[in-house]
Design a protein around this motif. Structure first.
Motif, short mmCIF file in Angstrom:
data_model
loop_
_atom_site.label_atom_id
_atom_site.label_comp_id
_atom_site.label_asym_id
_atom_site.label_seq_id
_atom_site.Cartn_x
_atom_site.Cartn_y
_atom_site.Cartn_z
N SER A 6 26.00 124.21 66.45
CA SER A 6 26.91 124.80 65.47
C SER A 6 26.60 124.30 64.06
O SER A 6 26.06 123.20 63.87
CB SER A 6 28.36 124.46 65.81
OG SER A 6 28.62 123.08 65.59
N ILE B 230 33.09 129.06 66.53
CA ILE B 230 33.07 127.97 67.50
C ILE B 230 34.40 127.87 68.26
O ILE B 230 34.44 127.35 69.40
CB ILE B 230 32.76 126.63 66.79
CG1 ILE B 230 32.19 125.62 67.78
CG2 ILE B 230 33.98 126.08 66.08
CD1 ILE B 230 30.84 125.99 68.34
N GLU C 280 35.35 126.73 72.22
CA GLU C 280 36.34 125.72 72.57
C GLU C 280 37.36 126.26 73.56
O GLU C 280 37.79 125.56 74.49
CB GLU C 280 37.04 125.22 71.32
CG GLU C 280 36.14 124.36 70.43
CD GLU C 280 36.87 123.81 69.24
OE1 GLU C 280 37.02 122.56 69.15
OE2 GLU C 280 37.29 124.62 68.38
N CYS D 243 32.24 119.26 71.93
CA CYS D 243 31.28 118.78 70.94
C CYS D 243 30.92 117.33 71.26
O CYS D 243 31.79 116.46 71.34
CB CYS D 243 31.88 118.88 69.53
SG CYS D 243 30.72 118.39 68.23
N PHE E 39 27.40 114.97 66.08
CA PHE E 39 26.78 115.70 64.99
C PHE E 39 25.42 115.12 64.62
O PHE E 39 25.28 113.92 64.40
CB PHE E 39 27.70 115.69 63.76
CG PHE E 39 29.04 116.30 64.03
CD1 PHE E 39 29.26 117.66 63.86
CD2 PHE E 39 30.09 115.51 64.49
CE1 PHE E 39 30.49 118.23 64.14
CE2 PHE E 39 31.34 116.07 64.77
CZ PHE E 39 31.54 117.44 64.59
N ASN F 205 31.99 114.91 61.49
CA ASN F 205 31.27 115.78 60.58
C ASN F 205 31.17 115.16 59.19
O ASN F 205 30.15 115.29 58.50
CB ASN F 205 31.98 117.13 60.50
CG ASN F 205 31.24 118.14 59.67
OD1 ASN F 205 30.43 118.92 60.15
ND2 ASN F 205 31.52 118.16 58.37
N GLY G 34 26.46 120.55 64.84
CA GLY G 34 27.23 120.10 65.98
C GLY G 34 26.48 120.39 67.27
O GLY G 34 25.82 121.42 67.39
N TRP H 278 26.95 120.98 71.25
CA TRP H 278 28.01 121.39 72.18
C TRP H 278 27.47 121.60 73.58
O TRP H 278 26.35 122.08 73.77
CB TRP H 278 28.64 122.69 71.70
CG TRP H 278 29.33 122.59 70.37
CD1 TRP H 278 28.74 122.52 69.14
CD2 TRP H 278 30.74 122.53 70.15
NE1 TRP H 278 29.69 122.42 68.16
CE2 TRP H 278 30.93 122.42 68.75
CE3 TRP H 278 31.85 122.55 70.99
CZ2 TRP H 278 32.20 122.35 68.17
CZ3 TRP H 278 33.11 122.48 70.43
CH2 TRP H 278 33.28 122.37 69.04
#
Length: 211
Positions: free
Chosen positions: A98, A120, A124, A130, A133, A174, A198, A200
């Motif tokens: 992401s 995103i 979820e 996640c 990062f 982040n 990100g 995931w």
């Protein structure tokens, strides 16, 4: 800030990756106790070689490097329900990358990404998690785990950022990743600008590196 998923990839399960040696860790990792680093960068976290599974999962998969649908080798799922079939993934992990929506729009143009970008929040709702990062350039080369550190850089940056890295070698927030990306812009200017990505997975990653 709106976050979008660029698309999906299939990576080697962490317990199936080759352990990093001490020299590689010393050169590329700010947290050296990470056993199997995970990253947007396939040089850090390798792609799965299970081609049969690639074709089963992705509607637009091509085995050729940097071919259509885009130059980042990110793909569309044939069906969202496939992601929850854990029996498929004995040696592989289905993951998504992401970025912020404005960066996603730039990457879509730059790499000819076709119909991959999704909100995103939709992932979820379907149980995606996640892991953390990464910080990469616009070709997903990691400035965190694939741009070597000199001795002085390693000491300074480890002192500043090591506590913000999790067991996967990824930033936990982040905000800290964004701060580190500005450091990469000056430290590795030939690859700037750097962006926050990100990482995931569907559900919890059960087989992972040590705490």
């Amino acid at each position: 800030m709106k976050i979008c998923a660029l698309g999906f990839q299939l990576r080697v399960a962490p317990d199936g990756t080759r352990p990093w040696g001490a020299r590689r860790k010393a050169t590329y990792l700010l947290r050296e106790d990470v056993v199997a680093p995970l990253s947007a960068d396939v040089s850090v976290w390798p792609e799965s070689q299970n081609e049969k599974l690639h074709f089963e999962l992705f509607s637009n998969y091509s085995a050729a490097d940097f071919s259509a649908p885009n130059g980042l080798n990110l793909f569309n799922l044939r069906s969202a329900s496939l992601a929850s079939h854990r029996s498929l993934f004995d040696d592989s992990v289905l993951m998504a990358i992401s970025v912020s929506s404005d960066v996603g729009a730039q990457l879509k143009i730059m790499h000819f990404i076709e119909d991959l970008i999704v909100d995103i929040c939709e992932l979820e709702k379907k149980g995606w998690t996640c892991l953390g990062f990464d910080v990469t350039d616009y070709r997903l080369k990691s400035g965190l785990m694939n741009c070597g550190y000199t001795g002085d850089e390693k000491k300074q940056l480890s002192e500043q950022y090591k506590r913000d890295l999790n067991r996967f070698g990824l930033f936990m927030t982040n905000e800290v990743a964004a701060d580190f990306s500005s450091r990469c812009d000056s430290r590795v200017s030939t690859h700037s600008p750097f962006i926050v990505c990100g990482i995931w997975v569907n559900g919890e990653l059960e087989r992972a590196s040590a705490e």
